[in-house]
Design an enzyme around this catalytic site. Structure first.
Site, mmCIF file in Angstrom:
data_model
loop_
_atom_site.group_PDB
_atom_site.id
_atom_site.type_symbol
_atom_site.label_atom_id
_atom_site.label_comp_id
_atom_site.label_asym_id
_atom_site.label_seq_id
_atom_site.Cartn_x
_atom_site.Cartn_y
_atom_site.Cartn_z
ATOM 1 N N ASN A 32 -0.205 -8.818 -13.936
ATOM 2 C CA ASN A 32 0.291 -7.786 -14.428
ATOM 3 C C ASN A 32 1.469 -7.499 -14.086
ATOM 4 O O ASN A 32 1.667 -5.324 -14.533
ATOM 5 C CB ASN A 32 -1.266 -7.093 -13.482
ATOM 6 C CG ASN A 32 -0.349 -6.755 -12.227
ATOM 7 O OD1 ASN A 32 -0.393 -7.561 -12.006
ATOM 8 N ND2 ASN A 32 -1.002 -6.112 -11.072
ATOM 9 N N LYS A 89 -7.803 -5.724 -2.460
ATOM 10 C CA LYS A 89 -8.663 -6.913 -4.333
ATOM 11 C C LYS A 89 -7.461 -7.918 -5.064
ATOM 12 O O LYS A 89 -8.761 -8.826 -5.727
ATOM 13 C CB LYS A 89 -8.444 -5.506 -5.236
ATOM 14 C CG LYS A 89 -9.956 -4.263 -4.708
ATOM 15 C CD LYS A 89 -9.606 -3.485 -5.805
ATOM 16 C CE LYS A 89 -10.688 -1.966 -5.519
ATOM 17 N NZ LYS A 89 -11.147 -1.086 -6.710
ATOM 18 N N ASN A 97 -12.091 -15.084 -8.688
ATOM 19 C CA ASN A 97 -12.258 -15.192 -10.475
ATOM 20 C C ASN A 97 -10.533 -16.263 -10.754
ATOM 21 O O ASN A 97 -11.715 -17.223 -11.790
ATOM 22 C CB ASN A 97 -11.480 -13.885 -11.174
ATOM 23 C CG ASN A 97 -12.225 -12.683 -11.431
ATOM 24 O OD1 ASN A 97 -13.019 -12.316 -11.620
ATOM 25 N ND2 ASN A 97 -11.235 -11.312 -11.131
ATOM 26 N N GLY A 100 -14.065 -19.099 -10.023
ATOM 27 C CA GLY A 100 -14.702 -18.978 -11.019
ATOM 28 C C GLY A 100 -14.338 -19.807 -11.774
ATOM 29 O O GLY A 100 -14.842 -20.775 -12.400
ATOM 30 N N TYR A 143 -2.842 -6.984 3.933
ATOM 31 C CA TYR A 143 -1.709 -8.409 3.172
ATOM 32 C C TYR A 143 -2.363 -9.429 3.641
ATOM 33 O O TYR A 143 -3.110 -11.001 3.112
ATOM 34 C CB TYR A 143 -0.771 -8.220 3.170
ATOM 35 C CG TYR A 143 0.168 -9.625 2.125
ATOM 36 C CD1 TYR A 143 0.445 -10.426 0.588
ATOM 37 C CD2 TYR A 143 0.749 -10.247 3.089
ATOM 38 C CE1 TYR A 143 1.488 -11.371 0.457
ATOM 39 C CE2 TYR A 143 1.440 -12.020 3.000
ATOM 40 C CZ TYR A 143 1.783 -11.886 1.238
ATOM 41 O OH TYR A 143 2.515 -12.617 1.371
HETATM 42 P P1 NAD Z 1 6.659 -11.498 -6.214
HETATM 43 O O1 NAD Z 1 5.990 -9.958 -5.907
HETATM 44 O O2 NAD Z 1 7.518 -11.791 -7.677
HETATM 45 O O3 NAD Z 1 5.446 -12.236 -7.304
HETATM 46 C C1 NAD Z 1 4.241 -11.819 -7.295
HETATM 47 C C2 NAD Z 1 3.734 -11.752 -8.591
HETATM 48 O O4 NAD Z 1 2.004 -11.511 -9.092
HETATM 49 C C3 NAD Z 1 5.041 -11.035 -9.483
HETATM 50 O O5 NAD Z 1 4.629 -11.475 -10.266
HETATM 51 C C4 NAD Z 1 3.260 -9.365 -9.920
HETATM 52 O O6 NAD Z 1 3.486 -9.241 -10.861
HETATM 53 C C5 NAD Z 1 2.226 -10.550 -10.055
HETATM 54 N N1 NAD Z 1 0.933 -9.639 -9.640
HETATM 55 C C6 NAD Z 1 0.736 -8.444 -8.747
HETATM 56 N N2 NAD Z 1 -0.794 -8.442 -8.198
HETATM 57 C C7 NAD Z 1 -1.067 -9.127 -9.396
HETATM 58 C C8 NAD Z 1 -2.329 -8.883 -10.366
HETATM 59 N N3 NAD Z 1 -3.551 -7.948 -9.791
HETATM 60 N N4 NAD Z 1 -2.380 -9.442 -11.267
HETATM 61 C C9 NAD Z 1 -2.045 -10.104 -11.898
HETATM 62 N N5 NAD Z 1 -0.667 -10.857 -11.895
HETATM 63 C C10 NAD Z 1 0.002 -10.007 -10.148
HETATM 64 O O7 NAD Z 1 6.662 -12.747 -4.750
HETATM 65 P P2 NAD Z 1 7.104 -13.548 -5.240
HETATM 66 O O8 NAD Z 1 7.866 -13.718 -3.375
HETATM 67 O O9 NAD Z 1 6.807 -14.714 -5.773
HETATM 68 O O10 NAD Z 1 5.081 -14.716 -4.216
HETATM 69 C C11 NAD Z 1 4.553 -15.175 -5.148
HETATM 70 C C12 NAD Z 1 3.307 -15.481 -3.872
HETATM 71 O O11 NAD Z 1 3.452 -16.447 -3.022
HETATM 72 C C13 NAD Z 1 3.026 -14.203 -3.665
HETATM 73 O O12 NAD Z 1 0.824 -14.385 -3.896
HETATM 74 C C14 NAD Z 1 2.909 -14.630 -2.536
HETATM 75 O O13 NAD Z 1 1.791 -13.137 -1.573
HETATM 76 C C15 NAD Z 1 2.824 -15.228 -1.936
HETATM 77 N N6 NAD Z 1 4.510 -15.702 -0.987
HETATM 78 C C16 NAD Z 1 5.617 -15.828 -1.079
HETATM 79 C C17 NAD Z 1 6.742 -15.722 -0.072
HETATM 80 C C18 NAD Z 1 8.250 -15.887 -0.025
HETATM 81 O O14 NAD Z 1 9.069 -15.976 0.612
HETATM 82 N N7 NAD Z 1 7.871 -15.668 -1.233
HETATM 83 C C19 NAD Z 1 6.213 -16.048 1.305
HETATM 84 C C20 NAD Z 1 4.616 -16.230 1.074
HETATM 85 C C21 NAD Z 1 3.941 -16.137 0.814
#
Ligand code: NAD
Ligand code: UDP
Length: 310
Positions: A32, A89, A97, A100, A143
């Site tokens: 998104n 959410k 989703n 599913g 979170y």
């Molecule tokens: P990021 O914020 O760059 O990536 C998250 C992505 O999800 C973004 O592209 C964002 O636009 C998209 N997004 C957010 N809400 C959304 C929604 N409702 N619908 C569709 N897309 C949505 O962060 P990241 O570091 O790349 O993290 C990716 C995943 O890994 C996340 O789930 C995060 O919780 C998990 N994670 C990352 C780290 C880290 O250190 N980088 C550590 C623990 C967990």
């Protein structure tokens, strides 16, 4: 295979899409664009095996896929606290989703969970068996609890509906394509040092984190998806632990910056220590991180230099 990556235009998601395409798969990247950017995947647009879909995981979706990597969720405290209700959410409804869909089409599905499920840990380093110390009503709860609930959903779909799940708990990971205003510590310090601004240490900088370079993380994530031995959860991270002050000093040295370190208030519920116990990943995935902080910063700093034009 046809592989769906939610959050595929984000920092980790975009690198994951790239790797999966390089392995010859067809990749559907769903995002998104809250914290993700089109430009993170712009170089993939001409690849006939790549498709970018603007969609929110909170709303249902249907695709015929073999694998789902669920990464959609803002990861930086600044961004996930911007709209905390939306964050929870995204984690919970997004998981429902995705699960599913996995159930309907028989896809294997991996959840990008987090070390935040351990909260402010009283066990150090953290093994997967540790149940954590999370404040359910604090500023980070949207979170932490969202990700904990997503794990619950994954295991309930697995037990009840035999969905083929994998869960990884990711510890602080950094690298190119983080946003300059992402707000997480590695990108903040590099950007501040490159701009000659003060490095903002929250609290006295004695809190610790263990930093993993993104290539190591992605290797372990894909190996987790493709192994058949366990569903997880599996910790993925680099167990080399640093205080935040040590990180700041290392960044200053690598950037050769004369910026100063300034202390500002510690955000509430900021974990005092964090270090993964990766013995399970070492055993099951035959994996351990290869890129240490000095080398990883050496790969990340040039990206920010180019981005900022300095
Ligand atoms: P990021 O914020 O760059 O990536 C998250 C992505 O999800 C973004 O592209 C964002 O636009 C998209 N997004 C957010 N809400 C959304 C929604 N409702 N619908 C569709 N897309 C949505 O962060 P990241 O570091 O790349 O993290 C990716 C995943 O890994 C996340 O789930 C995060 O919780 C998990 N994670 C990352 C780290 C880290 O250190 N980088 C550590 C623990 C967990
Ligand atoms: N932090 C800091 N200065 C910053 C950004 C973060 O001192 O400019 C600290 C933050 O308080 C935390 C650690 O660095 O103790 C890691 O923060 P980050 O937001 O990167 O990740 P998380 O707290 O989710 O591990």
């Amino acid at each position: 295979m046809v592989i769906l990556v939610t959050g595929g235009a984000g920092f980790l998601g975009s690198h994951l899409c790239e790797r999966l395409l390089n392995q010859g798969h067809e990749v559907l990247c769903l995002d998104n664009f809250f914290t993700g950017r089109r430009k993170n995947v712009a170089h993939l647009a001409d690849n006939p095996n790549f498709e970018l879909i603007r969609h929110d995981v909170v709303d249902p979706f249907k695709f015929e896929v073999d694998r789902i990597y669920n990464l959609a969720c803002p990861a930086s405290p600044i961004h996930y606290q911007y709209n905390p209700i939306k964050t929870i959410k995204t984690s919970v409804m997004g998981a429902i989703n995705c699960l599913g869909l996995a159930k309907r089409v028989g896809a294997r599905i991996l959840q990008a969970s987090t070390s935040e499920v351990y909260g402010d840990p009283e066990v150090h380093p953290q093994p997967e068996s540790y149940r954590g110390n999370v404040n359910p009503i604090g500023l980070r709860a949207c979170y932490d609890e969202g990700k904990r609930c997503a794990e619950t959903l994954f295991f309930d779909y697995h037990r009840e509906n035999k969905v083929d799940i994998r869960v990884v708990r990711i510890f602080n990971t950094y690298g190119p394509r983080m946003l300059p205003d992402d707000g997480r510590v590695v990108s903040n310090f590099i950007v501040q040092a490159l701009k000659g601004e003060d490095l903002t240490i929250y609290g006295d900088g004695s809190q610790t984190r263990s930093f993993c370079y993104m290539d190591d993380l992605l290797e372990a994530m894909i190996r987790t998806m493709e192994q058949d031995d366990i569903v997880g959860p599996i910790n993925i991270g680099n167990p080399n632990e640093f205080t935040i002050r040590e990180l700041a000093e290392t960044v200053l040295e690598k950037v050769q910056s004369s910026s100063k370190l300034v202390e500002s208030p510690l955000p509430s519920d900021d974990p005092t220590q964090r270090k993964p116990d990766i013995s399970l990943a070492q055993k099951v995935l035959q994996w351990e991180p290869e890129i240490q902080l000095d080398q990883g910063l050496g790969k990340t700093i040039p990206y920010f230099k180019e981005l900022l034009g300095v």
